[in-house]
Design a protein around this motif. Structure first.
Motif, PDB file in Angstrom:
ATOM      1  N   SER A  52       0.847  -1.193   0.000  1.00 16.81           N
ATOM      2  CA  SER A  52       0.000   0.000   0.000  1.00 16.81           C
ATOM      3  C   SER A  52       0.880   1.240   0.000  1.00 16.81           C
ATOM      4  CB  SER A  52      -0.906   0.017   1.232  1.00 16.81           C
ATOM      5  OG  SER A  52      -1.648   1.215   1.263  1.00 16.81           O
ATOM      6  N   MET A  57      -3.485   5.236   7.449  1.00 16.79           N
ATOM      7  CA  MET A  57      -3.622   3.877   7.956  1.00 16.79           C
ATOM      8  C   MET A  57      -5.115   3.519   7.965  1.00 16.79           C
ATOM      9  SD  MET A  57      -1.992   1.243   8.717  1.00 16.79           S
ATOM     10  CE  MET A  57      -0.311   1.738   8.985  1.00 16.79           C
ATOM     11  N   THR A  61      -5.020  -0.542   4.096  1.00 11.59           N
ATOM     12  CA  THR A  61      -3.597  -0.435   4.421  1.00 11.59           C
ATOM     13  C   THR A  61      -3.241  -1.340   5.604  1.00 11.59           C
ATOM     14  OG1 THR A  61      -3.504   1.800   3.536  1.00 11.59           O
ATOM     15  CG2 THR A  61      -1.761   1.170   5.049  1.00 11.59           C
ATOM     16  N   ALA A  64      -2.315  -4.673   4.352  1.00  5.59           N
ATOM     17  CA  ALA A  64      -1.130  -4.769   3.491  1.00  5.59           C
ATOM     18  C   ALA A  64       0.047  -5.418   4.217  1.00  5.59           C
ATOM     19  CB  ALA A  64      -0.735  -3.384   2.997  1.00  5.59           C
ATOM     20  N   VAL A  67       3.836  -1.314   3.805  1.00  4.13           N
ATOM     21  CA  VAL A  67       3.267   0.023   3.667  1.00  4.13           C
ATOM     22  C   VAL A  67       4.406   0.985   3.337  1.00  4.13           C
ATOM     23  CG1 VAL A  67       1.987   1.876   4.795  1.00  4.13           C
ATOM     24  CG2 VAL A  67       1.452  -0.510   5.329  1.00  4.13           C
TER      25      VAL A  67
END
Length: 116
Positions: A52, A57, A61, A64, A67
Motif C-alpha cells: 500500500s 492507515m 492499508t 497490506a 506500507v
C-alpha cells in the motif's frame, strides 16, 4: 479506470484468468468503499504480497504486507480526479515542504522496480 471493482475481487478468488502474486494499492481503500468488503477481504487473502502506498492507515492499508506511504506535501506533479459527473479534472501541484528522510514518491518507486 475500473468501473466494477468487485470483478477484480471475484477473479482473484476464482483464479481466473490468473491469481496475482503482488498487488500495489495507491490511495485506495476498497475494504471501506465497496459494499461487499468481505469479498475484498477474501480476495486479498489469496494474494501473497500486498503493498500500500497510502499515507493513511485505513482498513485496506492495515491488510497490506508492506506500507510505503506516498509523499504528500513534499510531492509535486499532477493530480487526476474523475468526478461522479463524468468529467475528468487535471490539477498540477508543487511541493510545499522539502522531503524528510530518504522517502520517494510512488512513481519513482515503480520506475525503479521496472528497471530491475
Amino acid at each position: 479506470m475500473l468501473q466494477q471493482p468487485h470483478l477484480f475481487a471475484t477473479n482473484v478468488i476464482s483464479g481466473k484468468p490468473y491469481r496475482p502474486e503482488v498487488l500495489f494499492l495507491y490511495y485506495t481503500n476498497p475494504l471501506f468503499s465497496n459494499r461487499n468488503s468481505d469479498l475484498f477481504s477474501k480476495a486479498f487473502a489469496e494474494i501473497p504480497l500486498i503493498v500500500s502506498f497510502s499515507p493513511y492507515m485505513d482498513d485496506t492499508t492495515l491488510f497490506a504486507d508492506l506500507v510505503l506511504p506516498d509523499r504528500t506535501l513534499s510531492n509535486g506533479g499532477r493530480i487526476s480526479v474523475f468526478l461522479n459527473n463524468g468529467f475528468p479534472v487535471l490539477g498540477i501541484r508543487q511541493p510545499v515542504v522539502e522531503p524528510l528522510y530518504q522517502t520517494k514518491a510512488t512513481g519513482d518507486i515503480l520506475l525503479h522496480l521496472a528497471n530491475l
